[in-house]
Write an enzyme that holds these catalytic residues in place. Structure first.
Site, PDB file in Angstrom:
ATOM      1  N   ASN A  54      38.486   8.516  49.142  1.00  0.00           N
ATOM      2  CA  ASN A  54      39.575   8.466  48.152  1.00  0.00           C
ATOM      3  C   ASN A  54      39.049   9.101  46.870  1.00  0.00           C
ATOM      4  OD1 ASN A  54      41.558   7.804  46.318  1.00  0.00           O
ATOM      5  ND2 ASN A  54      41.111   5.606  46.315  1.00  0.00           N
ATOM      6  N   LYS A 101      40.712   9.661  44.224  1.00  0.00           N
ATOM      7  CA  LYS A 101      41.407   9.143  43.033  1.00  0.00           C
ATOM      8  C   LYS A 101      41.825  10.318  42.141  1.00  0.00           C
ATOM      9  CE  LYS A 101      38.585   5.049  43.449  1.00  0.00           C
ATOM     10  NZ  LYS A 101      38.247   3.771  42.885  1.00  0.00           N
ATOM     11  N   HIS A 141      46.669   0.629  47.114  1.00  0.00           N
ATOM     12  CA  HIS A 141      45.324   0.549  46.521  1.00  0.00           C
ATOM     13  C   HIS A 141      45.390  -0.361  45.294  1.00  0.00           C
ATOM     14  CE1 HIS A 141      41.641   1.696  44.477  1.00  0.00           C
ATOM     15  NE2 HIS A 141      41.220   2.170  45.630  1.00  0.00           N
ATOM     16  N   GLU A 172      44.191  -0.206  42.463  1.00  0.00           N
ATOM     17  CA  GLU A 172      44.454   0.467  41.179  1.00  0.00           C
ATOM     18  C   GLU A 172      45.940   0.747  41.015  1.00  0.00           C
ATOM     19  OE1 GLU A 172      41.588   3.595  41.713  1.00  0.00           O
ATOM     20  OE2 GLU A 172      39.958   2.153  41.405  1.00  0.00           O
ATOM     21  N   GLU A 204      39.575  -4.236  50.509  1.00  0.00           N
ATOM     22  CA  GLU A 204      38.857  -3.784  49.331  1.00  0.00           C
ATOM     23  C   GLU A 204      38.887  -4.880  48.262  1.00  0.00           C
ATOM     24  OE1 GLU A 204      38.701   0.803  49.232  1.00  0.00           O
ATOM     25  OE2 GLU A 204      40.456   0.141  48.131  1.00  0.00           O
ATOM     26  N   GLY A 237      34.343   0.454  42.483  1.00  0.00           N
ATOM     27  CA  GLY A 237      33.844   1.225  41.348  1.00  0.00           C
ATOM     28  C   GLY A 237      32.914   0.448  40.435  1.00  0.00           C
ATOM     29  N   SER A 264      32.365   0.129  46.676  1.00  0.00           N
ATOM     30  CA  SER A 264      30.993   0.560  46.374  1.00  0.00           C
ATOM     31  C   SER A 264      30.165   0.817  47.635  1.00  0.00           C
ATOM     32  CB  SER A 264      30.295  -0.450  45.454  1.00  0.00           C
ATOM     33  OG  SER A 264      30.995  -0.555  44.220  1.00  0.00           O
TER      34      SER A 264
END
Ligand code: PEP
Length: 253
Positions: free
Chosen positions: A9, A11, A93, A95, A163, A169, A209
């Site tokens: 991904n 992003k 996701h 985010e 996730e 991240g 990560s």
């Protein structure tokens, strides 16, 4: 047997010059013993898909609108992604759940749109740090699974990515025990809802990560069928060792 999947991904990263990373991945991993996917920003989907046309690497989007077309400024539909050469799309996701207030119901509708367009829907679930500390991880994941995965899900059209938000991240990775507990729970929930055949065929990815240094340990966990990788998918030198670790798990010699 579920075929392993390494998905990247990108992003909101990547310009035309970065397509060299896609070319390098194609060159390095034709004939891979796992499915490979990169989800670049919309601006690069068509160009990346064209570069991958004769290679094993697949290209996906990072989101789609639930409708096929219409007055939705700034949005992209699943059909448009498919038209641009994508074969998959990441949905829900964390985010996007946070930045765009995406609900499970909205993600469900997007997944249905992805199925309609013939895209593989990678549906993300995961708990926040506060939810983990409150011991509500499985309750949260269960609710996300129930409400965001459509009834029409199969192993061919759906992948679930676990996730934990606190591991994305941040450099923090869930422990193998934490990953195994959630992945086993997701598998059991899928079997309960869809029956053994479908429930066992949906691939489960871990994301948060994942790096060359921890990939092998994560891939050895039960019910981990691959990874959804953010930062370490941007550079072939980081993503390639992760792919090789997954291949080693798929085909131990
Ligand atoms: C992600 O974006 O889905 C992700 C897991 O990111 P990272 O690997 O950078 O934690």
């Amino acid at each position: 047997m579920r075929r392993k999947l390494a998905a990247g991904n990108w992003k909101m990263n990547g310009r035309y010059a970065d397509l060299t990373q896609i070319e390098a991945l194609c060159a390095a991993h034709d004939g891979a013993e796992a499915d490979l996917l990169i989800c670049p920003p919309y601006t690069l989907v068509a160009a990346a898909a064209a570069l991958c046309a004769d290679h094993a690497l697949n290209i996906g989007g990072q989101d789609c609108h639930p409708e096929a077309a219409g007055a939705h400024t700034g949005d992209v539909s699943a059909e448009m992604l498919q038209d641009a050469g994508a074969s998959a799309v990441i949905l829900g996701h964390s985010e996007r759940r946070a930045d765009h207030a995406e609900t499970n119901e909205r993600i469900h509708d997007k997944a249905r749109a992805a199925y309609q367009a013939g895209l593989l829907a990678i549906i993300c679930v995961g708990e926040s740090l506060a939810e983990r500390e409150a011991h509500s991880t499985l309750e949260i994941i269960g609710a996300q699974l129930s409400a965001s995965i459509p009834d029409a899900a199969t192993g061919e059209n759906t992948v679930v990515a676990y996730e934990p938000c606190w591991a994305i991240g941040t450099g923090l990775t869930a422990t193998p025990d934490q990953i195994g507990e959630v992945h086993d729970f997701i598998r059991a929930r899928l079997e309960d809802r869809f029956g053994d055949r479908v429930g066992q065929s949906v691939r489960l990815l871990y994301g948060g990560s994942v790096k060359p240094e921890n990939a092998a340990e994560i891939f050895a966990v039960s019910n981990v069928d691959g990874a959804l990788v953010g930062g370490a998918s941007l550079k072939t030198n980081d993503f390639s060792p992760i792919i090789r670790a997954l291949e080693a798990e798929a085909n131990p010699s």
